[in-house]
Scaffold this active site. Structure first.
Site, mmCIF file in Angstrom:
data_model
loop_
_atom_site.group_PDB
_atom_site.id
_atom_site.type_symbol
_atom_site.label_atom_id
_atom_site.label_comp_id
_atom_site.label_asym_id
_atom_site.label_seq_id
_atom_site.Cartn_x
_atom_site.Cartn_y
_atom_site.Cartn_z
ATOM 1 N N ASN A 59 7.665 1.308 12.629
ATOM 2 C CA ASN A 59 8.151 2.607 12.127
ATOM 3 C C ASN A 59 8.690 3.535 13.209
ATOM 4 O OD1 ASN A 59 6.993 1.325 9.973
ATOM 5 N ND2 ASN A 59 5.916 3.107 9.183
ATOM 6 N N LYS A 62 -2.426 -3.343 9.223
ATOM 7 C CA LYS A 62 -1.280 -2.576 8.715
ATOM 8 C C LYS A 62 -0.933 -1.459 9.690
ATOM 9 C CE LYS A 62 1.236 -1.069 4.886
ATOM 10 N NZ LYS A 62 1.237 0.375 4.755
ATOM 11 N N ASN A 74 14.895 -1.416 9.220
ATOM 12 C CA ASN A 74 13.919 -2.302 9.879
ATOM 13 C C ASN A 74 14.618 -3.459 10.583
ATOM 14 O OD1 ASN A 74 12.046 -0.601 8.824
ATOM 15 N ND2 ASN A 74 11.236 -2.022 7.286
ATOM 16 N N SER A 132 8.993 3.775 6.074
ATOM 17 C CA SER A 132 8.510 5.000 5.415
ATOM 18 C C SER A 132 8.640 6.199 6.359
ATOM 19 C CB SER A 132 7.061 4.825 4.972
ATOM 20 O OG SER A 132 6.263 4.432 6.060
ATOM 21 N N GLY A 183 2.171 12.283 -6.881
ATOM 22 C CA GLY A 183 3.429 11.981 -6.193
ATOM 23 C C GLY A 183 3.849 10.559 -6.508
ATOM 24 N N ASN A 214 2.713 -1.011 11.308
ATOM 25 C CA ASN A 214 3.436 0.255 11.198
ATOM 26 C C ASN A 214 3.741 0.846 12.571
ATOM 27 O OD1 ASN A 214 1.774 1.340 8.136
ATOM 28 N ND2 ASN A 214 3.609 0.154 8.413
HETATM 29 P P1 NAD Z 1 3.833 11.766 -2.085
HETATM 30 O O1 NAD Z 1 4.166 12.854 -1.119
HETATM 31 O O2 NAD Z 1 4.907 11.205 -2.951
HETATM 32 O O3 NAD Z 1 2.703 12.301 -3.083
HETATM 33 C C1 NAD Z 1 1.596 13.036 -2.654
HETATM 34 C C2 NAD Z 1 1.245 14.017 -3.770
HETATM 35 O O4 NAD Z 1 0.012 14.652 -3.444
HETATM 36 C C3 NAD Z 1 2.293 15.130 -3.929
HETATM 37 O O5 NAD Z 1 2.641 15.229 -5.301
HETATM 38 C C4 NAD Z 1 1.540 16.380 -3.486
HETATM 39 O O6 NAD Z 1 1.938 17.551 -4.169
HETATM 40 C C5 NAD Z 1 0.115 15.988 -3.859
HETATM 41 N N1 NAD Z 1 -0.907 16.798 -3.177
HETATM 42 C C6 NAD Z 1 -1.004 17.113 -1.856
HETATM 43 N N2 NAD Z 1 -2.058 17.902 -1.649
HETATM 44 C C7 NAD Z 1 -2.657 18.090 -2.861
HETATM 45 C C8 NAD Z 1 -3.782 18.843 -3.287
HETATM 46 N N3 NAD Z 1 -4.518 19.551 -2.440
HETATM 47 N N4 NAD Z 1 -4.109 18.820 -4.607
HETATM 48 C C9 NAD Z 1 -3.366 18.122 -5.492
HETATM 49 N N5 NAD Z 1 -2.274 17.382 -5.138
HETATM 50 C C10 NAD Z 1 -1.932 17.385 -3.837
HETATM 51 O O7 NAD Z 1 3.106 10.644 -1.268
HETATM 52 P P2 NAD Z 1 3.057 9.071 -1.576
HETATM 53 O O8 NAD Z 1 4.318 8.439 -1.131
HETATM 54 O O9 NAD Z 1 2.602 8.853 -2.979
HETATM 55 O O10 NAD Z 1 1.953 8.600 -0.541
HETATM 56 C C11 NAD Z 1 0.572 8.827 -0.723
HETATM 57 C C12 NAD Z 1 -0.171 7.986 0.331
HETATM 58 O O11 NAD Z 1 0.031 6.603 0.023
HETATM 59 C C13 NAD Z 1 0.372 8.198 1.761
HETATM 60 O O12 NAD Z 1 -0.665 8.133 2.684
HETATM 61 C C14 NAD Z 1 1.318 7.016 1.932
HETATM 62 O O13 NAD Z 1 1.497 6.630 3.285
HETATM 63 C C15 NAD Z 1 0.582 5.943 1.167
HETATM 64 N N6 NAD Z 1 1.489 4.876 0.724
HETATM 65 C C16 NAD Z 1 2.640 5.215 0.058
HETATM 66 C C17 NAD Z 1 3.491 4.199 -0.363
HETATM 67 C C18 NAD Z 1 4.753 4.510 -1.122
HETATM 68 O O14 NAD Z 1 5.568 3.604 -1.310
HETATM 69 N N7 NAD Z 1 4.987 5.728 -1.580
HETATM 70 C C19 NAD Z 1 3.164 2.854 -0.089
HETATM 71 C C20 NAD Z 1 1.977 2.561 0.583
HETATM 72 C C21 NAD Z 1 1.149 3.590 0.999
HETATM 73 O O1 KPL Z 2 4.841 -0.445 5.711
HETATM 74 C C1 KPL Z 2 5.963 -0.282 6.160
HETATM 75 C C2 KPL Z 2 6.495 1.086 6.164
HETATM 76 O O2 KPL Z 2 7.696 1.294 6.183
HETATM 77 O O3 KPL Z 2 5.652 2.013 6.141
HETATM 78 C C3 KPL Z 2 6.714 -1.447 6.732
HETATM 79 C C4 KPL Z 2 7.778 -1.908 5.765
HETATM 80 C C5 KPL Z 2 5.757 -2.604 6.973
HETATM 81 C C6 KPL Z 2 7.329 -1.106 8.044
HETATM 82 O O4 KPL Z 2 6.331 -0.772 8.979
#
Ligand code: NAD
Ligand code: KPL
Length: 325
Positions: A217, A209, A227, A277, A33, A213
């Site tokens: 959030n 964090k 925000n 998020s 993802g 959040n």
């Molecule tokens: P996303 O939904 O974009 O991607 C997750 C991927 O995992 C999807 O492609 C989904 O199909 C895949 N998936 C789910 N179950 C699966 C399985 N059993 N086998 C194979 N693939 C599987 O999510 P994301 O935004 O990349 O977030 C991932 C984690 O990182 C979350 O916990 C999120 O909170 C954290 N995170 C994301 C960001 C961001 O900016 N996207 C920033 C910080 C933290």
């Molecule tokens: O991490 C964040 C989110 O949106 O998940 C921030 C920007 C810190 C807001 O809680």
């Protein structure tokens, strides 16, 4: 930190990067993802072997049809033709990045657990608390590494990610401190330009964090605002921060509570134009990670007999709002 999405239109013709088939020592990425694509493309671009693990044959077929992963940075797209198999394939995994949502993490890891080599390094990118811990308990044979990341990426389409916010990733051992730093892994991150730091106390980062959040959030969802809109709810934010700081103290995380309210205010200002998020998940009809954020905080408070009436009321309001038809 997430930033406002800029244009989703990929650049004209993406630069094409063809990766060699994976070799021993590869990075395996489970969860292609937003963040999984962001990490996989940067590692591959640095010449490191990266192998995607897709959920099933249908996803593998869809990936083949997409022709690879597309990473869009500053409006420029690059195409990364990484080798991929579905999770049912054979072969040992020595280093795995688990990049799915918190609520999918356990099922995803179960699908490849038998393939993990003894001592395999498994980086857990999930936000919040609870899911990384549950995964680590499932993998006594592996070295689980918790990550807390402020990078921002989103998915304009399948197998594409827009790098939407530079950030930083803290990494540290899930288990008791004492192991040497995983120098080869950290060298790969350095080479790939992934801003990071190893820490002996990643738990403190994760709690901090979580608190940030929880303070931001849910309110952005309830008030339907960016925000920066929380500047109009200063007292409510301050009350939540006071309860969160007390909770962190009760959980043995007093350091993570230091200056919490000031930092929350700073983040609200610095990300004023962004949607949180959780707001974005709700807006796009996706499941939220509430159970691993506010849900986890309220449960931790209950277990420690720590009174957090405003956090509990916030959780009840949020659950009601999310369950509205
Ligand atoms: P996303 O939904 O974009 O991607 C997750 C991927 O995992 C999807 O492609 C989904 O199909 C895949 N998936 C789910 N179950 C699966 C399985 N059993 N086998 C194979 N693939 C599987 O999510 P994301 O935004 O990349 O977030 C991932 C984690 O990182 C979350 O916990 C999120 O909170 C954290 N995170 C994301 C960001 C961001 O900016 N996207 C920033 C910080 C933290
Ligand atoms: O991490 C964040 C989110 O949106 O998940 C921030 C920007 C810190 C807001 O809680």
């Amino acid at each position: 930190m997430r930033h406002l999405p800029f244009s989703n239109a990929p650049a004209d013709e993406p630069a094409r990067v063809v990766a060699e088939p994976s070799a021993a020592g590869s990075w395996h990425v489970l969860g292609a993802g937003s963040l999984g694509t962001l990490w996989a493309c940067r590692l591959a671009r640095a010449g490191l072997p990266v192998h995607l693990l897709l959920r099933n044959a249908a996803r593998l077929q869809a990936y083949r049809e997409a022709g690879g992963l597309r990473l869009i940075e500053d409006g420029q797209a690059s195409l990364h033709c990484l080798p991929a198999t579905d999770v049912a394939a054979d072969g040992p995994i020595a280093r795995l990045l688990l990049a799915c949502k918190a609520y999918d993490a356990q099922a995803a890891i179960a699908s490849v657990a038998a393939r993990l080599a003894p001592g395999a390094e498994v980086i857990l990118l999930q936000n919040g608390m609870g899911s990384q811990q549950a995964v680590a308990e499932m993998l006594p044979q592996a070295r689980c590494i918790y990550a807390s990341s402020t990078e921002g990426a989103y998915r304009p389409a399948d197998f594409q990610a827009v790098f939407a916010g530079q950030g930083f990733t803290w990494l540290g051992d899930a288990g008791p401190v004492g192991l040497a730093e995983p120098t080869a892994l950290l060298a790969d991150l350095e080479r790939a330009g992934i801003a990071h730091q190893w820490t002996a106390n990643v738990h403190s980062r994760l709690w901090r964090k979580l608190a940030l959040n929880c303070a931001i959030n849910p309110l952005t969802v309830l008030y339907g605002c960016r925000n920066g809109g929380l500047a109009d709810h200063h007292d409510e934010v301050a009350t939540l921060c006071a309860e969160l700081a007390r909770l962190l103290g009760a959980c043995g995380q007093a350091d993570a509570a230091l200056g919490l309210h000031q930092e929350v205010q700073r983040v609200i200002q610095a990300t004023a134009a962004n949607y949180s998020s959780m707001y974005q998940d709700v807006e796009q009809g996706r499941r939220t990670e509430i159970d691993y954020l506010l849900g986890y905080a309220c449960q931790a408070a209950l277990e420690r007999h720590c009174e957090v009436p405003h956090l509990q009321a916030l959780q009840a309001r949020l659950v009601r709002a999310l369950n509205k038809p």
